[in-house]
Design a protein around this motif. Structure first.
Motif, PDB file in Angstrom:
ATOM      1  N   TYR A 208      -5.716   3.938   2.216  1.00 24.54           N
ATOM      2  CA  TYR A 208      -4.463   3.548   1.348  1.00 24.54           C
ATOM      3  C   TYR A 208      -4.616   3.348  -0.031  1.00 24.54           C
ATOM      4  O   TYR A 208      -3.939   2.587  -0.853  1.00 24.54           O
TER       5      TYR A 208
ATOM      6  N   LYS B  83      -0.109   5.987  -3.256  1.00 23.45           N
ATOM      7  CA  LYS B  83      -0.241   5.549  -1.751  1.00 23.45           C
ATOM      8  C   LYS B  83       0.524   4.025  -1.783  1.00 23.45           C
ATOM      9  O   LYS B  83       0.777   3.277  -0.726  1.00 23.45           O
TER      10      LYS B  83
ATOM     11  N   SER C  60       3.109   1.695  -0.980  1.00 18.14           N
ATOM     12  CA  SER C  60       4.133   1.614  -0.232  1.00 18.14           C
ATOM     13  C   SER C  60       4.432   0.329   0.484  1.00 18.14           C
ATOM     14  O   SER C  60       3.317  -0.370   0.499  1.00 18.14           O
ATOM     15  N   GLY C  61       5.610   0.226   1.427  1.00 27.07           N
ATOM     16  CA  GLY C  61       5.605  -0.974   2.139  1.00 27.07           C
ATOM     17  C   GLY C  61       4.666  -0.977   3.097  1.00 27.07           C
ATOM     18  O   GLY C  61       4.119  -1.737   3.492  1.00 27.07           O
ATOM     19  N   HIS C  62       4.079   0.210   3.676  1.00 28.50           N
ATOM     20  CA  HIS C  62       3.271   0.317   4.618  1.00 28.50           C
ATOM     21  C   HIS C  62       1.997  -0.348   4.188  1.00 28.50           C
ATOM     22  O   HIS C  62       1.318  -0.700   5.078  1.00 28.50           O
ATOM     23  N   MET C  63       1.678   0.048   2.932  1.00 31.66           N
ATOM     24  CA  MET C  63       0.284  -0.357   2.453  1.00 31.66           C
ATOM     25  C   MET C  63       0.246  -1.880   2.643  1.00 31.66           C
ATOM     26  O   MET C  63      -0.659  -2.489   2.841  1.00 31.66           O
TER      27      MET C  63
ATOM     28  N   LEU D  72       1.972  -4.030   4.195  1.00 36.14           N
ATOM     29  CA  LEU D  72       1.996  -4.699   5.694  1.00 36.14           C
ATOM     30  C   LEU D  72       0.334  -4.481   6.202  1.00 36.14           C
ATOM     31  O   LEU D  72      -0.117  -5.196   6.623  1.00 36.14           O
ATOM     32  N   ALA D  73      -0.174  -3.120   6.180  1.00 37.55           N
ATOM     33  CA  ALA D  73      -1.513  -2.844   6.220  1.00 37.55           C
ATOM     34  C   ALA D  73      -2.345  -3.890   5.629  1.00 37.55           C
ATOM     35  O   ALA D  73      -3.453  -4.674   6.277  1.00 37.55           O
TER      36      ALA D  73
ATOM     37  N   ASN E 263      -1.263  -7.408  16.643  1.00 38.66           N
ATOM     38  CA  ASN E 263      -0.022  -7.131  16.093  1.00 38.66           C
ATOM     39  C   ASN E 263       0.928  -8.145  16.730  1.00 38.66           C
ATOM     40  O   ASN E 263       1.802  -8.247  15.923  1.00 38.66           O
TER      41      ASN E 263
ATOM     42  N   PHE F 152       7.379  -5.223  11.999  1.00 39.70           N
ATOM     43  CA  PHE F 152       6.843  -3.502  11.997  1.00 39.70           C
ATOM     44  C   PHE F 152       5.773  -3.393  12.920  1.00 39.70           C
ATOM     45  O   PHE F 152       5.441  -2.415  13.274  1.00 39.70           O
TER      46      PHE F 152
ATOM     47  N   LYS G  57       6.916  -1.951  16.111  1.00 37.27           N
ATOM     48  CA  LYS G  57       7.799  -0.711  16.135  1.00 37.27           C
ATOM     49  C   LYS G  57       6.842   0.387  16.620  1.00 37.27           C
ATOM     50  O   LYS G  57       5.436   0.336  16.589  1.00 37.27           O
TER      51      LYS G  57
END
Ligand code: PHE
Length: 434
Positions: A38, A204, A206-209, A211-212, A378, A431, A434
């Motif tokens: 990330y 890199k 991002s929202g994903h980063m 959350l990770a 999760n 998330f 998902k």
């Protein structure tokens, strides 16, 4: 009953045990990889900001609630409101489920320690790992051995068992880590590994980063299954926990970074690709160990390091159900440990077999092992953390002023505990599903 509760010998013992809980497989094989994936330094800065501002809140809340209520977690939740009993139960249950997959990896580690000492020349490490994880007897025996080791320390009690394990294993962990870092950095082209870890890659972000980073922070700080709550409940009253909380956070992060500094220079020095989790630790690194002088010794040191980290985390995971069985169900510590051994074995063995003979048995499209990992990391851990924050903030009315001297930060803590952290946890859960 409350007077009979165990307590830590000193603040140092408590911090060491909490750091021992936090520093585990999550630091050594997960953090460095996620950081590289990330965006290196960008991820690191996000992660650091997240832990000192956001994750600090559920961490100190778990410790404070434990210290304040001084009960095992089910009775503690029940004492706030009988309706919360079920939410309390979710914690030891999560602990049993986490141990059922975490201890399997612990078993693999034991196998690799044994392997380092025996001179078996392995040609293809990926193939070996595949065959080994599929062999029902070896993996089951090693999983049970790892489980037994954790239970053995736990059965000896808080002072003689948990403190002893942490007081011996954590310094050993630190010494081996430093030696391995020196070795790794001395390899040719080691700087490439550091570049991979630390070079900021702004694309890199991002929202994903985000959350990770949040998910990683919760898991690595052992938040969301009552381990810190239980350890907190063994703190004597006169001890403030703000400083301890920051010590835990900083040590955990430092060990995660050091783990990366140990692993990536070696990987890049051999021109290999960094991959995640199991592949990195059980395939790529063993290959490197066969390529270097005294590789057996280095391999043994590395897997003993991993073993030490996993044992001290494992002990904290099982302490949650043990405390409940002893205090709530009035079992002797030994009986509680034997019961727990059987319970975890009953779930862990089928999960072990899910790499081989039970591979076709799927729960929601996942093998038993993957399902246990998914449902705990999760779903259950963020959910437990969410309930903890809501209960502490709204029902127990835990307020920042009791924990933090600075009025402004105390106010921020209140807002964080009641609104911001729960909202973020709900997003993470959404998330994660998902
Ligand atoms: N924090 C541990 C790790 O990083 C795992 C763990 C999770 C321990 C939950 C206790 C409770 O590996």
């Amino acid at each position: 009953m409350e007077n009979n509760r165990p307590s830590w010998t000193s603040r140092f013992s408590f911090i060491l045990a909490a750091v021992g809980s936090a520093v585990g497989l999550g630091n050594i094989w997960r953090f460095p990889y996620i950081m590289g994936q990330y965006g290196g330094a960008v991820f690191l800065v996000t992660y650091l900001l997240l832990i000192v501002t956001i994750c600090f809140i559920p961490l100190i809340t778990e410790l404070a609630a434990g210290k304040f209520l001084k009960k095992e977690i089910i009775s503690a939740y029940e004492s706030i409101n009988p309706k919360f009993k079920l939410l309390g139960y979710m914690n030891p249950i999560t602990g049993i489920l986490i141990s059922s997959f975490y201890f399997i990896v612990g078993g693999w580690i034991i196998n690799y320690i044994v392997l380092s000492f025996s001179n078996t020349g392995i040609e293809n490490h990926a193939e070996y790992f595949g065959t080994f994880t599929q062999s029902p007897v070896a993996t089951s025996v090693y999983t049970l051995l790892f489980l037994f080791t954790c239970i053995f320390f736990a059965a000896r009690g808080v002072k003689k068992g948990i403190e002893f394990a942490n007081n011996t294993l954590m310094p050993m962990f630190a010494v081996i880590l430093i030696c391995l870092i020196c070795f790794s950095l001395s390899l040719p082209n080691s700087h490439l590994g550091l570049e991979y870890m630390f070079k900021p890659d702004f694309s890199k972000i991002s929202g994903h980063m985000f959350l990770a980073a949040l998910g990683q922070a919760l898991f690595t700080l052992s938040i969301g299954m009552g381990a810190l709550f239980t350890y907190g409940s063994y703190i004597k009253d006169d001890k403030s926990i703000l400083k301890s909380t920051y010590t835990i956070i900083l040590s955990d992060t430092m060990f995660a970074l050091l783990a990366g500094i140990m692993i990536f220079p070696a990987i890049f020095s051999f021109g290999l690709e960094p991959n995640s989790g199991a592949g990195l630790v059980f395939v790529t690194l063993p290959y490197i160990f066969t390529q270097i002088p005294h590789g057996n010794l280095i391999s043994a040191a590395f897997f003993i390091l991993l073993f030490a980290a996993a044992i001290t985390s494992g002990i904290s995971i099982i302490e949650v159900p043990i405390a409940s069985m002893v205090e709530r169900f009035k079992l002797s510590r030994t009986k509680a440990c034997v019961t727990l051994f059987c319970l975890i074995a009953a779930i862990a063995i089928p999960a072990t077999l899910s790499f081989g003979v039970l591979g076709d048995l799927k729960l929601f499209g996942k093998t038993i092992f993957d399902f246990l990992d998914f449902i705990t990391s999760n779903i259950l851990m963020p959910l437990n953390a969410l309930f903890l924050c809501l209960i502490a903030g709204w029902a127990l009315k835990l307020r920042g002023v009791t924990l933090i001297k600075n009025k402004f930060f105390a106010k921020l803590f209140d807002i964080g505990l009641k609104f911001v952290v729960p909202a973020l946890l709900i997003i993470l859960l959404y998330f994660g599903l998902k």
